[in-house]
Every structure is written in C-alpha cells, then in structure tokens.
Design a protein around this motif. Structure first.
Motif, PDB file in Angstrom:
ATOM      1  N   LYS A   1      38.819  15.460  33.583  1.00  0.00           N
ATOM      2  CA  LYS A   1      40.160  15.005  33.918  1.00  0.00           C
ATOM      3  C   LYS A   1      41.004  16.220  34.275  1.00  0.00           C
ATOM      4  O   LYS A   1      40.963  17.248  33.593  1.00  0.00           O
ATOM      5  CB  LYS A   1      40.805  14.268  32.738  1.00  0.00           C
ATOM      6  CG  LYS A   1      40.333  12.849  32.593  1.00  0.00           C
ATOM      7  CD  LYS A   1      41.176  12.109  31.567  1.00  0.00           C
ATOM      8  CE  LYS A   1      40.734  10.652  31.490  1.00  0.00           C
ATOM      9  NZ  LYS A   1      41.514   9.918  30.477  1.00  0.00           N
ATOM     10  N   TRP A   2      41.754  16.091  35.345  1.00  0.00           N
ATOM     11  CA  TRP A   2      42.685  17.141  35.754  1.00  0.00           C
ATOM     12  C   TRP A   2      43.996  16.467  36.112  1.00  0.00           C
ATOM     13  O   TRP A   2      44.006  15.546  36.936  1.00  0.00           O
ATOM     14  CB  TRP A   2      42.133  17.942  36.932  1.00  0.00           C
ATOM     15  CG  TRP A   2      43.053  19.063  37.332  1.00  0.00           C
ATOM     16  CD1 TRP A   2      43.803  19.141  38.466  1.00  0.00           C
ATOM     17  CD2 TRP A   2      43.331  20.252  36.590  1.00  0.00           C
ATOM     18  NE1 TRP A   2      44.527  20.305  38.478  1.00  0.00           N
ATOM     19  CE2 TRP A   2      44.248  21.013  37.320  1.00  0.00           C
ATOM     20  CE3 TRP A   2      42.895  20.742  35.361  1.00  0.00           C
ATOM     21  CZ2 TRP A   2      44.746  22.241  36.889  1.00  0.00           C
ATOM     22  CZ3 TRP A   2      43.389  21.967  34.931  1.00  0.00           C
ATOM     23  CH2 TRP A   2      44.291  22.703  35.695  1.00  0.00           C
ATOM     24  N   GLU A   3      45.050  16.906  35.452  1.00  0.00           N
ATOM     25  CA  GLU A   3      46.377  16.331  35.647  1.00  0.00           C
ATOM     26  C   GLU A   3      46.347  14.813  35.470  1.00  0.00           C
ATOM     27  O   GLU A   3      46.937  14.064  36.241  1.00  0.00           O
ATOM     28  CB  GLU A   3      46.962  16.758  36.988  1.00  0.00           C
ATOM     29  CG  GLU A   3      47.149  18.271  37.073  1.00  0.00           C
ATOM     30  CD  GLU A   3      47.687  18.749  38.407  1.00  0.00           C
ATOM     31  OE1 GLU A   3      47.696  17.994  39.392  1.00  0.00           O
ATOM     32  OE2 GLU A   3      48.113  19.923  38.451  1.00  0.00           O
ATOM     33  N   GLY A   4      45.591  14.354  34.452  1.00  0.00           N
ATOM     34  CA  GLY A   4      45.546  12.951  34.091  1.00  0.00           C
ATOM     35  C   GLY A   4      44.640  12.069  34.933  1.00  0.00           C
ATOM     36  O   GLY A   4      44.539  10.870  34.684  1.00  0.00           O
ATOM     37  N   LYS A   5      43.969  12.640  35.917  1.00  0.00           N
ATOM     38  CA  LYS A   5      43.103  11.839  36.799  1.00  0.00           C
ATOM     39  C   LYS A   5      41.650  12.262  36.631  1.00  0.00           C
ATOM     40  O   LYS A   5      41.339  13.448  36.574  1.00  0.00           O
ATOM     41  CB  LYS A   5      43.518  12.010  38.260  1.00  0.00           C
ATOM     42  CG  LYS A   5      44.886  11.445  38.555  1.00  0.00           C
ATOM     43  CD  LYS A   5      45.211  11.588  40.031  1.00  0.00           C
ATOM     44  CE  LYS A   5      46.611  11.032  40.308  1.00  0.00           C
ATOM     45  NZ  LYS A   5      46.991  11.195  41.692  1.00  0.00           N
TER      46      LYS A   5
ATOM     47  N   GLN B   1      38.139  13.265  37.696  1.00  0.00           N
ATOM     48  CA  GLN B   1      37.612  13.983  38.853  1.00  0.00           C
ATOM     49  C   GLN B   1      36.089  14.037  38.769  1.00  0.00           C
ATOM     50  O   GLN B   1      35.536  14.214  37.678  1.00  0.00           O
ATOM     51  CB  GLN B   1      38.146  15.428  38.871  1.00  0.00           C
ATOM     52  CG  GLN B   1      39.636  15.557  38.813  1.00  0.00           C
ATOM     53  CD  GLN B   1      40.326  15.130  40.088  1.00  0.00           C
ATOM     54  OE1 GLN B   1      39.821  15.355  41.186  1.00  0.00           O
ATOM     55  NE2 GLN B   1      41.473  14.482  39.954  1.00  0.00           N
TER      56      GLN B   1
ATOM     57  N   TYR C   1      40.479  28.764  41.104  1.00  0.00           N
ATOM     58  CA  TYR C   1      40.987  27.716  40.221  1.00  0.00           C
ATOM     59  C   TYR C   1      42.173  28.212  39.397  1.00  0.00           C
ATOM     60  O   TYR C   1      42.190  29.369  38.967  1.00  0.00           O
ATOM     61  CB  TYR C   1      39.911  27.240  39.242  1.00  0.00           C
ATOM     62  CG  TYR C   1      38.762  26.459  39.815  1.00  0.00           C
ATOM     63  CD1 TYR C   1      38.729  26.058  41.143  1.00  0.00           C
ATOM     64  CD2 TYR C   1      37.685  26.117  39.018  1.00  0.00           C
ATOM     65  CE1 TYR C   1      37.657  25.338  41.648  1.00  0.00           C
ATOM     66  CE2 TYR C   1      36.617  25.392  39.508  1.00  0.00           C
ATOM     67  CZ  TYR C   1      36.604  25.010  40.832  1.00  0.00           C
ATOM     68  OH  TYR C   1      35.545  24.296  41.319  1.00  0.00           O
ATOM     69  N   GLN C   2      43.085  27.311  39.126  1.00  0.00           N
ATOM     70  CA  GLN C   2      44.217  27.614  38.262  1.00  0.00           C
ATOM     71  C   GLN C   2      43.741  27.879  36.830  1.00  0.00           C
ATOM     72  O   GLN C   2      44.231  28.778  36.143  1.00  0.00           O
ATOM     73  CB  GLN C   2      45.204  26.445  38.289  1.00  0.00           C
ATOM     74  CG  GLN C   2      46.463  26.661  37.499  1.00  0.00           C
ATOM     75  CD  GLN C   2      47.394  25.445  37.590  1.00  0.00           C
ATOM     76  OE1 GLN C   2      47.187  24.536  38.394  1.00  0.00           O
ATOM     77  NE2 GLN C   2      48.405  25.439  36.761  1.00  0.00           N
TER      78      GLN C   2
END
Length: 108
Positions: A44-48, A50, A79-80
């Motif tokens: 999950k990245w930023e609530g979604k 992936q 990547y962040q």
C-alpha cells in the motif's frame, strides 16, 4: 572478523539497480550486489493497493557500513521511501566472508 550483512533494496528498473549497485561496489561500500528481476511487489502506498514490477538488489557488506550504504542509496534512488533492509549473515564460507571484509575495508 567484521560481521557481514545482506542488504535488500528494491529499485524501479534494471538501469536504476545497476547504477546503484555499480556505485556501491566502485566506492567500496559493498563487496557484491546481485540483481534479481523481475520481482512483483504488492504494497500500500498513500492508502492505495499497488502491484508493481521491481528489481531486487541483494548487497553484501559489513554491518558497520550500513549507515553509509543507506545514505548513499537514498542519494541515488528514485523512490521517496526506498526499501533498504539488512539481515545478518549468521553462517557463511570463511573465504567468502573474508572477501566481503577485504573488498570493503577501505571504508572505516
């Protein structure tokens, strides 16, 4: 003998993994970096949710170099929040582990 570790890093592409791996080896931060591809990552990245194709890097170095390796990867990575995790090597061929130490001994 210095304690050896394996550092796992995922990258967005083969080119990015090669750039990071070659830099780390050339600078003596890691003795070896294997590139495994493709890997499928589910997270999950930023609530979604992936599902991404990535490249896995398996880097061998000394435990005392983790901070310098992590810092350098962050400088080179797109990547962040890149995956940079270390696992201790509890057993291994003495000759191989001696080689890891020798290849990374220029950094203290």
């Amino acid at each position: 003998m210095a304690k050896a570790i394996v550092i796992f890093v995922t990258a967005s592409s083969t080119d990015e993994a090669r750039k990071i791996g070659q830099t780390l080896v050339e600078e003596g931060r890691v003795a070896c970096c294997n590139i495994v591809q493709p890997v499928e990552s589910i997270f999950k990245w930023e609530g979604k949710l992936q599902v991404e194709r990535e490249v896995l890097m398996i880097c061998k170095t000394r435990e005392d170099l983790f901070d310098t390796v992590e810092k350098r990867i962050k400088q080179l990575h797109s990547y962040q929040v890149p995956e940079i995790i270390a696992v201790p090597i509890t057993q291994g061929s003495k000759g191989y582990l001696d080689w890891v130490t020798k290849e990374t001994e220029t950094l203290q």
